[in-house]
Design a protein around this motif. Sequence first.
Motif, PDB file in Angstrom:
ATOM      1  N   ASP A  93       0.511   0.239  -9.290  1.00  0.00           N
ATOM      2  CA  ASP A  93       1.171  -0.058  -8.021  1.00  0.00           C
ATOM      3  C   ASP A  93       0.785  -1.450  -7.519  1.00  0.00           C
ATOM      4  OD1 ASP A  93       2.827   0.780  -5.759  1.00  0.00           O
ATOM      5  OD2 ASP A  93       0.956   0.793  -4.631  1.00  0.00           O
TER       6      ASP A  93
ATOM      7  N   TYR B 252      -3.230   3.509  -8.667  1.00  0.00           N
ATOM      8  CA  TYR B 252      -3.299   2.363  -7.763  1.00  0.00           C
ATOM      9  C   TYR B 252      -3.175   1.048  -8.535  1.00  0.00           C
ATOM     10  CZ  TYR B 252      -8.113   0.721  -8.818  1.00  0.00           C
ATOM     11  OH  TYR B 252      -9.231   0.187  -9.416  1.00  0.00           O
TER      12      TYR B 252
ATOM     13  N   GLU C 235      -0.631  -2.130  -0.242  1.00  0.00           N
ATOM     14  CA  GLU C 235       0.595  -2.850  -0.541  1.00  0.00           C
ATOM     15  C   GLU C 235       0.872  -3.932   0.500  1.00  0.00           C
ATOM     16  OE1 GLU C 235       3.499   0.228  -0.798  1.00  0.00           O
ATOM     17  OE2 GLU C 235       2.898   0.852  -2.825  1.00  0.00           O
TER      18      GLU C 235
ATOM     19  N   MET D 240      -5.563   7.310  -4.576  1.00  0.00           N
ATOM     20  CA  MET D 240      -4.371   7.277  -5.416  1.00  0.00           C
ATOM     21  C   MET D 240      -4.638   7.579  -6.883  1.00  0.00           C
ATOM     22  SD  MET D 240      -2.820   3.714  -3.856  1.00  0.00           S
ATOM     23  CE  MET D 240      -1.428   3.732  -4.972  1.00  0.00           C
TER      24      MET D 240
ATOM     25  N   GLN E 231      -2.474   3.571   0.511  1.00  0.00           N
ATOM     26  CA  GLN E 231      -1.465   2.893  -0.313  1.00  0.00           C
ATOM     27  C   GLN E 231      -0.664   1.896   0.505  1.00  0.00           C
ATOM     28  OE1 GLN E 231       1.150   5.460  -2.544  1.00  0.00           O
ATOM     29  NE2 GLN E 231       2.245   3.751  -3.482  1.00  0.00           N
TER      30      GLN E 231
END
Length: 450
Positions: A180, A177, A133, A173, A129
Amino acid sequence: MKKLALGAATVLALGTFAVITNQAEAATQTLQSLAAANGRYFGSATDNPELSDTAYTAILGGGEFGQTTPGNAMKWDSTEPAQNSFSYAKGDAVVSFAQAHDMKVRGHTLLWHNQLPGWVAQLPAAQVQAAMENHITNVATHFKGKVFAWDVVNEPFNDDGTFRTTSPFYAAMGSDYIADAFRTARAADPDAKLYINDYNTDGQGAKADAMYNLVKTLKAQGVPIDGVGFQAHLAIQYGFPTNMQANLQRFADLGVDVAITELDVRMVLPRDSAKDATQATYYTNVVKACVAVTRCVGITIWDYTDKYSWIPGVFSGQGAALPWDDSLARKPTAYNAIATALGGVAESPSPTKSTSPPPTGACSATYRIVGSWPGGFQGEVTVTGKSAWTATWTFANGQTISQLWGGTVTQSGSSVTVAPASWNSTPPATFGFLASWNNSTNAIPAVTCS
């Protein structure tokens, strides 16, 4: 947008088709201008190796297209080949070309399970993650203000409508995901339109239903998703997608834009007139479906020419999927289908061109202007009836050839002589060229061959 202007002279026929002869129409009618009249854009994908092909870029940036998508330059393996080491040279090159030619850029793609550098798959699940990101933030920030839209998440579904559980992002995730990724992209670039993009969702079916339900859920959760991209990689040997217009409309009714993002229509080779006609019908249907849906914002073909199509390398024995052939010549049936579906005027059969074959041992030649722009144009000559030919003509308005393919050119003042390349001597033989001109009239010369 740069306009195409064919000049006052009527363009001679190539085969059974002639380019539009009305000067006002010819000066303004491009696929982009027709799309813009409908409140939409018409674009073509491109890739970095192609930008060194001047004949190719003359058409790409010559007015037919108002938008481009980099096929590979913005994907993860190009932009972050080593963890936290970012490289933007390829993406910047596409953006620079687009800016120089008044074209919008669609960012493609921030997150995809393919074309990932090896280090991503090797990450422990607990680190995925943060890496995702970080990647989205860096890439979207670098191109902020340079792209009008992002394919944030690309191809999240299998063809049966289940999630791709083999994706390292899903594995780490779950489906969270996706939300996000969109929130991270919005934070990095608040002004870009954020899309989810997939193939085989063009018509109604299990995969399209899964995408619909996902978008509906994301919207209900307040996830900043602005649009859905429909790739539309079609094939004439399969049926046209079921209820495409209704399918696009139901997504639009969720409060998102829709776009045709990667359109091509392949066939099993060899190409013939019947296949061309079916392909034209598919192109017509796609364009009409988009035009009929108010929130369908534009159409992008997945490159404009067979010369650089991805199809032959993936689907053995298939190809001829695009409106320009591998010699960069427009295909009248496919091009006309798109132009007329956008409300334009089609190229029409020539009523005066003789269809009688030349006498035995004789040859004939036709000349046409494929496209033009301020100060330059692309021409094409087709020779029939004789091998070991030489074509000659005299320019009337100061035209100068800068590049020619399919032959060898000699120009002395206004006089031009072209001899065939060794592979191009057997008629019908076609050669093309780029040239500059410095007069308000780009007259059509008479071409002789011997």
